[in-house]
Design an enzyme around this catalytic site. Structure first.
Site, mmCIF file in Angstrom:
data_model
loop_
_atom_site.group_PDB
_atom_site.id
_atom_site.type_symbol
_atom_site.label_atom_id
_atom_site.label_comp_id
_atom_site.label_asym_id
_atom_site.label_seq_id
_atom_site.Cartn_x
_atom_site.Cartn_y
_atom_site.Cartn_z
ATOM 1 N N GLY A 1 0.825 -1.207 0.000
ATOM 2 C CA GLY A 1 0.000 0.000 0.000
ATOM 3 C C GLY A 1 0.853 1.248 0.000
ATOM 4 N N GLY B 1 3.132 7.668 3.424
ATOM 5 C CA GLY B 1 4.296 6.894 3.027
ATOM 6 C C GLY B 1 3.891 5.551 2.454
ATOM 7 N N ASP C 1 -12.491 10.505 6.293
ATOM 8 C CA ASP C 1 -12.041 9.957 5.008
ATOM 9 C C ASP C 1 -12.641 8.568 4.786
ATOM 10 O OD1 ASP C 1 -10.754 10.204 2.584
ATOM 11 O OD2 ASP C 1 -8.826 9.478 3.320
#
Length: 350
Positions: A39, A44, A158
């Site tokens: 991912g 990061g 989100d």
């Protein structure tokens, strides 16, 4: 908060003490020198790792070059250390080793919901309607916990299919807490903060007023529900240069009374029509404006449980009841507010 300051307060040290502390050298060992990337985001990169007992873990490494990554990382570290629910991803440990910051959390074998709906996994093992309802309920229960059971309440900010992870048994858990906001106390109805979120999921009212409430998560969850129903992304292409929001597409189909074209073809027609319409209406209600007219996540959980019960009793309905449901929902959807500007809201992650 300055870099590396997230463990410096007594409160945060107390929260994180329940979790294992890893050295950077240990992280290199368990990830085989960060060999397999699984991912990537503003914070990061995430790598697959294995503990000494061979349990798989996901290792999230804070990026040294991303300014937003540090802020998101600190937020996620703080929140994951104090929230515990079966429908939220679990923190196993952390690393604060000189300039290296990392989180180690449970690895979810089923991947993310976005891939299960539209990626390679969707073709190999398509999700049944019953499983989609269960995933929706799992996710809703995770958000309800953040809104109602955490003190003070937490707003995710989100919510999207990419941030809903699945276990090997396809149990859903909410992930990625980097944008989460904490309310000052449980009696505050909203807070003012710079809008942040993802294109297609971001609540227009929050974007226009900067006033964040739990109903902002409800709006985003409504989009997730529409994706579960249709298998479509938030922005559906109508031509090489144009696209419409998934809610507009669904409303168009409803106005035509075209029930067969709404559910994902991968479901194969195996669903209870009443549960389908009930979830569709619920999804559109979640996207209503103003926000005060949207249901709470507690309401959403209750509705989804009823939808699962309807699916369990599939086969009882008749053609006449299907026609009645279609007409009633078409009338209801015509009364819902137009979300035309929703697809025009730019993505922001701050």
């Amino acid at each position: 908060m300055t870099n590396n300051a997230w463990l410096n307060s007594p409160r945060e040290r107390s929260n994180i003490s329940e979790n294992r502390r890893f050295s950077y050298k240990e992280l290199k060992l368990i990830t085989a020198n960060f060999r397999e990337e699984i991912g990537r985001g503003g914070f990061g990169v995430v790598f697959l790792g294995y503990l000494a007992n061979e349990s798989p873990v996901a290792v999230k490494i804070r990026s040294k070059t991303s300014s937003q990554g540090d802020k998101e990382f600190q937020s996620e570290a703080q929140h994951l250390s104090r929230v515990h629910h079966r429908n939220l991803v679990s923190l196993i440990g952390y690393c604060k080793d000189k300039k290296h910051l990392a989180l180690v959390y449970e690895y979810m074998h089923g991947g993310d919901l976005e891939d299960r709906l539209r990626g390679e996994a969707s073709v190999a093992t398509p999700l049944s309607w019953h499983r989609r309802l269960k995933i929706a309920l799992d996710s809703a229960q995770g958000l309800e916990y953040l809104h109602k059971s955490c003190q003070p309440p937490l707003i995710h900010r989100d919510v999207k299919t990419k941030n809903i992870l699945l276990s090997a048994n396809l149990e859903a858990r909410i992930s990625d807490f980097g944008l989460m906001k904490v309310f000052a106390n449980e009696f505050v109805t909203h807070i003012t903060t710079q809008p942040a979120g993802t294109l297609g999921y971001l609540d227009p009212e929050y974007y226009n007023t900067s006033q964040l409430s739990e109903k902002s998560d409800v709006y985003s969850f409504g989009v997730v529900l529409l994706e579960l129903i249709t298998g479509q992304p938030p922005a559906i292409s109508t031509s090489d240069t144009e696209s419409i929001h998934i809610a507009h597409w669904v409303r168009q189909k409803l106005s035509e009374g075209n029930i067969e074209s709404i559910p994902d073809s991968k479901v194969g027609g195996e669903y209870d029509v009443h549960s389908l319409w009930k979830v569709t209406e619920l999804a559109l209600q979640c996207k209503e404006k103003p926000s005060r007219e949207r249901p709470t996540m507690t309401d959403v959980v209750a509705e989804l449980k009823e939808c699962l019960e309807l699916e369990a009793s599939r086969g009882i309905g008749s053609y006449s009841s299907v026609t009645s449901s279609t007409n009633n929902l078409s009338e209801r959807s015509a009364d819902l507010h137009n979300d035309a500007q929703a697809s025009d809201i730019p993505a922001k992650r701050t």
